[in-house]
Enzyme design. Structure first.
Site, PDB file in Angstrom:
ATOM      1  N   ASP A   1      19.070  40.243  18.476  1.00  0.00           N
ATOM      2  CA  ASP A   1      19.850  39.627  17.710  1.00  0.00           C
ATOM      3  C   ASP A   1      21.044  39.341  18.689  1.00  0.00           C
ATOM      4  O   ASP A   1      21.304  39.935  19.563  1.00  0.00           O
ATOM      5  CB  ASP A   1      20.547  40.510  16.333  1.00  0.00           C
ATOM      6  CG  ASP A   1      21.277  39.796  15.538  1.00  0.00           C
ATOM      7  OD1 ASP A   1      21.364  38.560  15.613  1.00  0.00           O
ATOM      8  OD2 ASP A   1      21.852  40.475  14.600  1.00  0.00           O
ATOM      9  N   SER A   2      22.137  38.394  18.057  1.00  0.00           N
ATOM     10  CA  SER A   2      23.437  38.321  18.802  1.00  0.00           C
ATOM     11  C   SER A   2      24.099  39.477  18.753  1.00  0.00           C
ATOM     12  O   SER A   2      24.990  39.744  19.913  1.00  0.00           O
ATOM     13  CB  SER A   2      24.146  37.062  18.155  1.00  0.00           C
ATOM     14  OG  SER A   2      24.303  37.193  16.859  1.00  0.00           O
TER      15      SER A   2
ATOM     16  N   HIS B   1      23.103  40.610   7.905  1.00  0.00           N
ATOM     17  CA  HIS B   1      24.097  41.521   7.501  1.00  0.00           C
ATOM     18  C   HIS B   1      24.118  41.946   6.001  1.00  0.00           C
ATOM     19  O   HIS B   1      24.631  42.901   5.851  1.00  0.00           O
ATOM     20  CB  HIS B   1      25.307  40.706   7.921  1.00  0.00           C
ATOM     21  CG  HIS B   1      25.874  40.869   9.222  1.00  0.00           C
ATOM     22  ND1 HIS B   1      25.153  39.992  10.236  1.00  0.00           N
ATOM     23  CD2 HIS B   1      26.928  41.157   9.833  1.00  0.00           C
ATOM     24  CE1 HIS B   1      25.655  40.290  11.407  1.00  0.00           C
ATOM     25  NE2 HIS B   1      26.976  41.066  11.111  1.00  0.00           N
TER      26      HIS B   1
ATOM     27  N   CYS C   1      20.367  36.278   5.769  1.00  0.00           N
ATOM     28  CA  CYS C   1      21.316  36.782   6.777  1.00  0.00           C
ATOM     29  C   CYS C   1      20.984  38.565   6.996  1.00  0.00           C
ATOM     30  O   CYS C   1      21.286  39.368   6.203  1.00  0.00           O
ATOM     31  CB  CYS C   1      22.761  36.442   6.588  1.00  0.00           C
ATOM     32  SG  CYS C   1      23.827  37.258   7.743  1.00  0.00           S
TER      33      CYS C   1
ATOM     34  N   THR D   1      20.321  32.753  12.718  1.00  0.00           N
ATOM     35  CA  THR D   1      20.635  31.545  13.337  1.00  0.00           C
ATOM     36  C   THR D   1      19.627  31.073  14.678  1.00  0.00           C
ATOM     37  O   THR D   1      19.395  30.183  14.616  1.00  0.00           O
ATOM     38  CB  THR D   1      22.303  31.677  14.068  1.00  0.00           C
ATOM     39  OG1 THR D   1      22.808  32.416  12.887  1.00  0.00           O
ATOM     40  CG2 THR D   1      22.637  30.606  14.766  1.00  0.00           C
TER      41      THR D   1
ATOM     42  N   GLU E   1      31.440  42.970   8.984  1.00  0.00           N
ATOM     43  CA  GLU E   1      31.748  43.286  10.419  1.00  0.00           C
ATOM     44  C   GLU E   1      32.794  44.073  10.205  1.00  0.00           C
ATOM     45  O   GLU E   1      33.091  45.096  11.211  1.00  0.00           O
ATOM     46  CB  GLU E   1      31.782  42.351  11.327  1.00  0.00           C
ATOM     47  CG  GLU E   1      30.371  41.671  11.478  1.00  0.00           C
ATOM     48  CD  GLU E   1      29.926  41.193  12.959  1.00  0.00           C
ATOM     49  OE1 GLU E   1      30.721  40.975  13.614  1.00  0.00           O
ATOM     50  OE2 GLU E   1      28.739  41.317  13.067  1.00  0.00           O
TER      51      GLU E   1
ATOM     52  N   CYS F   1      17.500  37.542  14.097  1.00  0.00           N
ATOM     53  CA  CYS F   1      18.670  36.654  13.785  1.00  0.00           C
ATOM     54  C   CYS F   1      18.343  35.384  13.287  1.00  0.00           C
ATOM     55  O   CYS F   1      17.620  34.666  13.733  1.00  0.00           O
ATOM     56  CB  CYS F   1      19.242  36.591  15.302  1.00  0.00           C
ATOM     57  SG  CYS F   1      20.637  35.426  15.459  1.00  0.00           S
TER      58      CYS F   1
END
Lengths: 273, 273
Positions: free
Chosen positions: B11-12, B187, B185, B76, B153, B74
């Site tokens: 993931d990023s 998160h 997502c 994106t 975050e 991820c």
């Protein structure tokens, strides 16, 4: 609360009974109603618009019977009519192609997948499109098998002619190094041992019937549409053609007793005129 | 023969750790290596070509580490780079979007599906495309949620600000009558109770993490790529950024001890120059 509605399954003829077989074995507690469009088979030589209309008429008929889901147990109808049918019906529509393409991508180790199917199904490009949506790095080698359905329907599953036809269709897939082969026609489970012998044990065969039954079971469970787990389900048969002819050919495909078959008309009035 | 190679997950940043969490719980016998591209996050403001190059570099790096599969954890990266990555790597690539879209179609009863995701993921149209491929009669209502990732975050999962933002994003989906909502997502699992309270018990939430772990497990099993079922798997962490910063933020997402984090360079030489 258990959902007591039946699951509707249809095909142009008897091929979809291999899908119904797996459904009956996987979901012994569910009721099923199977409709064979014998009056208008085979769908192969029909135009796309005709097949779409037939699928629409059958879908509407089954929906009026109160089914909780429609299963398109026919690769030809799926490849040309699925999106339209899904838009037209209020109940969910599960079909044979998506579950098989998904299974093939999950199974393959070398990402070289073969497809054996009828000419129309191969020409539609639906399997290729789905395999590439799921894994853009997978290669699909497709071979049309015009000889197989007529042989199988004639009751021939052991002759030299069948064995040679299967070998002829298998050769290009073996040459391409396919480690997974989609048998993309509901008739082909009747040749399972012939296919497996032609390909050898290192090639995994993916059948419409198994994968579609699995998808139907998971979908019913996740929607909360399952019937009471402890009951024994019933199943019944409708045909637009001759009940006797259906019964005679059908038991080989269903591999279970095929008792009552009822003749029905599904055509809409304007279409009959 | 058990397959002792690890599964690579990337993931990023830390979001993909919610996917790793579900993988570790679902497949306790497998080894995993997780790579966070902290030096170049967030991917959101990057161009499509940049994200494709990052995904390529990480994929090649993981493949050189000898992984048996790459999981793109991820949304994106999946929405812009998945097909390219699948073509570039020899090992299979599983990602977060397909399993979620499939699950949502299986789950929904009224075929009205909602999507909450980042702006880029919504703009890519990937979920819409997949949902319609699986069920042309399903409707997808998508809402971009730009406020959520920064709040999560920053460690904020209980404030009024979070609750209000979730309610604001949930309202259009409730108005559209969605009975199933994709939380697209990685998160968002940290806000699971806040989402469930906003939507109520009649709406089913579909999470990337759960569905992707399920797809990874089935895919490993069907390919015969599973490790010995009786062993205890190990997992380790790589970052292109600062190990300490990763460790600090990561444990909230992983919900398991996050011990050794190693700094690595994944950029190819011409890209570094």
């Amino acid at each position: 609360m258990p959902d007591s509605r039946a699951v509707g399954v249809f095909d142009s003829g008897v091929g979809g009974l291999t899908v119904l077989h797996e459904c009956l074995v996987t979901m012994p507690n569910e009721d099923f109603v199977y409709l064979g469009d014998h009056a208008r088979l085979p769908y192969g030589p029909r135009t796309r618009d005709e097949v779409r209309r037939f699928a629409h008429e059958i879908g509407v008929y089954l929906e009026r019977q109160g089914v909780k889901m429609v299963v398109v147990a026919c690769n030809t109808a799926t490849s040309v009519a699925l999106p339209d049918l899904q838009e037209q019906l209020a109940v969910p529509v599960v079909s044979v192609i998506v579950p098989e393409a998904h299974a093939a991508v999950q199974v393959t180790r070398n990402r070289s997948i073969g497809l054996l199917a009828t000419e129309l199904t191969v020409a539609s490009g639906r399997y290729e499109q789905l395999v590439r949506t799921l894994d853009a790095g997978a290669r699909l080698t497709a071979v049309a098998c015009p000889k197989l359905v007529p042989l199988i329907e004639a009751g021939d599953t052991f002759s030299d002619e069948v064995t040679e036809a299967v070998r002829e269709y298998a050769d290009p897939l073996k040459a391409a190094g396919c480690d997974t082969v989609i048998l993309g026609c509901t008739h082909y489970p009747l040749l399972r041992p012939v296919f497996q012998r032609a390909f050898g044990r290192d090639v995994t065969l993916v059948f419409s019937a198994d994968e579609t039954a699995r998808e139907v079971a998971v979908t019913l469970a996740r929607k909360g549409f399952e019937n009471d787990a402890s009951r024994e389900g019933a199943y019944r048969f409708l045909t637009t053609g001759e009940p006797d002819a259906f019964r005679e050919l059908g038991e080989r495909f269903l591999q279970l007793p095929l008792a009552n078959v009822e003749h029905v008309e599904v055509r809409e009035l304007e279409a009959v005129a």
